[in-house]
Design an enzyme around this catalytic site. Structure first.
Site, PDB file in Angstrom:
ATOM      1  N   LYS A 182       0.834  -1.200   0.000  1.00  0.00           N
ATOM      2  CA  LYS A 182       0.000   0.000   0.000  1.00  0.00           C
ATOM      3  C   LYS A 182       0.869   1.252   0.000  1.00  0.00           C
ATOM      4  O   LYS A 182       1.547   1.556   0.978  1.00  0.00           O
ATOM      5  CB  LYS A 182      -0.921   0.057   1.228  1.00  0.00           C
ATOM      6  N   GLU A 257      10.659   1.682   9.719  1.00  0.00           N
ATOM      7  CA  GLU A 257      11.574   2.794   9.422  1.00  0.00           C
ATOM      8  C   GLU A 257      10.804   4.077   9.702  1.00  0.00           C
ATOM      9  O   GLU A 257       9.874   4.397   8.960  1.00  0.00           O
ATOM     10  CB  GLU A 257      11.991   2.750   7.947  1.00  0.00           C
ATOM     11  N   CYS A 291      13.731  11.553   5.975  1.00  0.00           N
ATOM     12  CA  CYS A 291      13.968  11.205   7.387  1.00  0.00           C
ATOM     13  C   CYS A 291      15.442  11.335   7.740  1.00  0.00           C
ATOM     14  O   CYS A 291      15.796  11.352   8.912  1.00  0.00           O
ATOM     15  CB  CYS A 291      13.504   9.786   7.657  1.00  0.00           C
ATOM     16  N   GLU A 393       9.990  16.044  15.189  1.00  0.00           N
ATOM     17  CA  GLU A 393      10.249  15.950  13.754  1.00  0.00           C
ATOM     18  C   GLU A 393       9.283  16.850  12.987  1.00  0.00           C
ATOM     19  O   GLU A 393       8.077  16.714  13.125  1.00  0.00           O
ATOM     20  CB  GLU A 393      10.093  14.500  13.262  1.00  0.00           C
TER      21      GLU A 393
HETATM   22  O1  TXE Z   1       3.090   9.334   7.580  1.00  0.00           O
HETATM   23  P1  TXE Z   1       2.212   8.128   7.984  1.00  0.00           P
HETATM   24  P2  TXE Z   1       2.534  10.691   7.071  1.00  0.00           P
HETATM   25  C1  TXE Z   1       7.033  11.227   9.216  1.00  0.00           C
HETATM   26  C2  TXE Z   1       7.061  12.724   9.062  1.00  0.00           C
HETATM   27  C3  TXE Z   1       5.659  13.020   8.666  1.00  0.00           C
HETATM   28  C4  TXE Z   1       4.923  12.067   9.579  1.00  0.00           C
HETATM   29  C5  TXE Z   1       3.549  11.805   9.117  1.00  0.00           C
HETATM   30  O2  TXE Z   1       7.304  13.335  10.314  1.00  0.00           O
HETATM   31  O3  TXE Z   1       5.291  14.355   8.940  1.00  0.00           O
HETATM   32  O4  TXE Z   1       5.681  10.870   9.469  1.00  0.00           O
HETATM   33  O5  TXE Z   1       3.608  11.601   7.692  1.00  0.00           O
HETATM   34  C6  TXE Z   1       0.171   4.548   6.115  1.00  0.00           C
HETATM   35  N1  TXE Z   1      -1.741   1.484   9.783  1.00  0.00           N
HETATM   36  N2  TXE Z   1       7.456  10.509   8.034  1.00  0.00           N
HETATM   37  O6  TXE Z   1       1.227  11.094   7.681  1.00  0.00           O
HETATM   38  O7  TXE Z   1       0.861   8.541   8.412  1.00  0.00           O
HETATM   39  C7  TXE Z   1      -0.076   5.740   5.227  1.00  0.00           C
HETATM   40  O8  TXE Z   1      -1.230   5.562   4.445  1.00  0.00           O
HETATM   41  C8  TXE Z   1      -1.100   1.188   8.625  1.00  0.00           C
HETATM   42  C9  TXE Z   1       8.795   9.976   8.028  1.00  0.00           C
HETATM   43  O9  TXE Z   1       2.561  10.553   5.606  1.00  0.00           O
HETATM   44  O10 TXE Z   1       3.041   7.353   8.894  1.00  0.00           O
HETATM   45  C10 TXE Z   1       1.178   5.771   4.396  1.00  0.00           C
HETATM   46  O11 TXE Z   1       1.093   4.832   3.348  1.00  0.00           O
HETATM   47  N3  TXE Z   1      -0.658   2.111   7.745  1.00  0.00           N
HETATM   48  C11 TXE Z   1       8.928   8.856   7.044  1.00  0.00           C
HETATM   49  C12 TXE Z   1       2.248   5.355   5.390  1.00  0.00           C
HETATM   50  O12 TXE Z   1       1.563   4.652   6.413  1.00  0.00           O
HETATM   51  C13 TXE Z   1      -0.870   3.400   8.054  1.00  0.00           C
HETATM   52  C14 TXE Z   1       8.354   9.209   5.710  1.00  0.00           C
HETATM   53  C15 TXE Z   1       2.993   6.529   6.034  1.00  0.00           C
HETATM   54  O13 TXE Z   1       2.024   7.362   6.562  1.00  0.00           O
HETATM   55  C16 TXE Z   1      -1.534   3.810   9.226  1.00  0.00           C
HETATM   56  C17 TXE Z   1       7.014   9.718   5.843  1.00  0.00           C
HETATM   57  C18 TXE Z   1      -1.977   2.772  10.100  1.00  0.00           C
HETATM   58  N4  TXE Z   1      -2.622   3.054  11.241  1.00  0.00           N
HETATM   59  C19 TXE Z   1       6.591  10.370   7.002  1.00  0.00           C
HETATM   60  N5  TXE Z   1      -1.597   5.176   9.230  1.00  0.00           N
HETATM   61  C20 TXE Z   1      10.365   8.412   6.850  1.00  0.00           C
HETATM   62  N6  TXE Z   1      10.897   7.731   7.860  1.00  0.00           N
HETATM   63  O14 TXE Z   1      10.944   8.675   5.822  1.00  0.00           O
HETATM   64  C21 TXE Z   1      -0.972   5.589   8.116  1.00  0.00           C
HETATM   65  N7  TXE Z   1      -0.544   4.537   7.384  1.00  0.00           N
END
Ligand code: TXE
Length: 490
Positions: A182, A257, A291, A393
């Site tokens: 996904k 990650e 990140c 962050e």
């Molecule tokens: O990430 P999410 P978001 C960090 C960064 C960012 C914050 C939120 O600080 O501002 O995360 O970003 C899926 N069960 N990083 O909202 O929500 C979601 O659909 C299963 C760092 O985009 O964590 C997406 O596909 N899946 C990071 C993925 O998880 C779930 C890069 C990431 O979404 C879910 C991105 C759930 N309960 C954001 N909720 C890095 N380490 O590089 C969401 N998702």
């Protein structure tokens, strides 16, 4: 402003299940917005359990055959997909830039290039993947099997859509697993285009299934479904916690990650001009939506003023503009909500006593990008290490500068964080660099460089930055189960 190609105008993105492209069972779609214009430009499936159950059925039907497919054949199909990515690089890069807002030059040189490299790397790595045996002289022989887990889930984020998507599915598929993947609902386009390439490459039906939709609905359903034996996730630390709690009773294998708040340590004996350029890049590449970005910049007191002035000059060279223009260095943030989160932190930093050295404002462009999500790269001084701006962050174009007196203070400041992902150290004193690299709490340390990547190396962090490692053998070992077999003889 460039007359941007109308990429996929109101295109309905489709799920990829059992080797076919299909709308969600519910017929529901989410609006997909182009960050540079703020306009809805395509529709993303809002998939639910009906789509997941179908994908699981077909993945399970394909499992045995894919696991039993010769490694060389699996490698050949993956290599064919990598070749198709290369052949479609310009189209994929344009789609990535429209979907994410990052500059087209970055999409081409980094995102799409690395997506093909990820797949090619694991197509080769699996043909070299071996396990071990242990001989108990004249008594027994132990050998370790590393068989594929079975059906695994891969959930990827929006900051490097196709790059981090392939970084997960490549080792999973190469190791002989079937996959339900996904992508982020914020950037679904290139995973959709990728599924067309999988069909072209002859990837067997059911081996890879891409289901689009919201994290809190279909994402959560994937992580908790009992038929899915392992989850590889990249995203926010908070979401990582949600997934850990949701899967705790299932004892599911997890690779997480998560976020970072990475320190950059600049010493007086650094290669000054090179370090200024690289520290600016490490702070603001990809609009600081990486990140691994160095958002906490610590500078030795004796060069602080000189370095900060040079850094401000370097940051102010960044051209914030339409990401589809080749001359643009700095594009749009991924969504209006993310832009508002970044603007909130800029305001908070000032309330915490910070001084804006450069940037600090939303950028209002003309033409097609007049409603886009643009924020200036922002550098802030005058904050303590303990303030929220330096502890949380932000994942957007906000970096802070502070001075330190000596190595001990630099290390204390660097480690004063709930995160432990990456760090960069800039000094010509090799003994100091080895000493500090050993003591800094991070999974990845760069010395006199940043984001120099060898895909064989372990990738990931400690503390709130994650659980486990990706990359090279680490990834293949995550996507296989070790079983020790001990045979007594004699
Ligand atoms: O990430 P999410 P978001 C960090 C960064 C960012 C914050 C939120 O600080 O501002 O995360 O970003 C899926 N069960 N990083 O909202 O929500 C979601 O659909 C299963 C760092 O985009 O964590 C997406 O596909 N899946 C990071 C993925 O998880 C779930 C890069 C990431 O979404 C879910 C991105 C759930 N309960 C954001 N909720 C890095 N380490 O590089 C969401 N998702």
């Amino acid at each position: 402003m460039a007359d941007a190609p109308l990429v996929y105008n109101m295109k309905q993105i489709l799920n990829y299940i059992n080797g076919a492209l299909q709308p969600p069972e519910s017929g529901r779609f989410l609006d997909n917005v182009e960050p540079a214009t703020g306009q809805i430009y395509s529709l993303c499936p809002d998939s639910d359990h009906l789509d997941l159950e179908a994908a699981i059925k077909y993945a399970q039907a394909a499992q045995q055959s894919w696991t039993n497919t010769a490694t060389e054949k699996r490698a050949r199909i993956l290599s064919q997909i990598a070749d198709l990515i290369d052949q479609n690089a310009d189209r994929l890069a344009a789609a990535e830039t429209v979907d994410n807002g990052k500059p087209i030059t970055f999409s081409k040189a980094v995102d799409i290039y690395r997506a093909a490299a990820n797949i090619r790397f694991f197509a080769h790595a699996i043909t070299q993947f071996s396990s071990e045996s242990h001989s108990m002289e004249n008594t027994a022989i132990n050998y370790t099997l590393r068989d594929p887990i079975g059906l695994v889930g891969c959930i990827s984020p929006w900051n490097f859509p196709l790059y981090l998507f392939t970084w997960k599915i490549a080792p999973a598929l190469a190791a002989g697993n079937t996959v339900i993947a996904k992508p982020s609902e914020l950037t679904p386009m290139t995973a959709y285009l990728f599924s067309e390439l999988c069909i072209q490459a002859g990837l067997p039906a059911g081996v890879l299934n891409i289901i689009h939709g919201r994290g809190t609905t279909i994402g959560a359903a994937i992580t908790t479904h009992p038929a899915i034996k392992a989850i590889s996730f990249t995203g926010g630390s908070q979401t990582g916690t949600v997934i850990k709690k949701a899967t705790a009773e299932q004892h599911k294998k997890l690779s997480l990650e998560l976020g970072g708040k990475n320190p950059t340590l600049v010493f007086a004996d650094c290669d000054f001009n090179h370090t200024v350029q690289e520290v600016a890049r490490s702070a603001f590449a990809n609009q600081e939506q990486i990140c691994l970005c160095g958002s906490r910049i610590y500078i030795e007191q004796s060069i602080y003023d000189h370095f900060v002035n040079a850094l401000v000059d370097e940051v102010e060279k960044l051209n914030v503009n339409d990401p589809l223009l080749p001359e643009t260095h700095f594009g749009a943030l991924v969504s209006e909500a993310h832009m508002n989160k970044v603007l909130f932190y800029i305001k908070l930093a000032q309330e915490e006593g910070g001084q804006i050295l450069t940037g600090g404002h939303q950028v209002h462009l003309n033409g097609r990008c007049r409603n886009g999500f643009f924020v200036e790269p922002t550098l802030i001084s005058g904050l303590t290490n303990q303030c929220r701006t330096n502890q949380e962050e932000i994942f957007g174009p906000v970096a802070t500068v502070q001075s330190f007196k000596n190595e001990e203070e630099a290390l204390t400041l660097a480690n004063d964080s709930m995160f432990g992902l990456a760090c960069s150290i800039w000094s010509q004193d090799v003994n100091r660099c080895h000493r500090l690299a050993k003591q800094v709490e991070a999974g990845i340390v760069w010395v006199n460089c940043w984001l120099l990547r060898d895909l064989r190396t372990p990738f990931g962090g400690t503390k709130a930055s994650g659980l486990g490692r990706e990359g090279g053998q680490e990834a293949l070992r995550f996507f296989t189960e070790p079983k020790n077999i001990c045979i007594r003889y004699g």
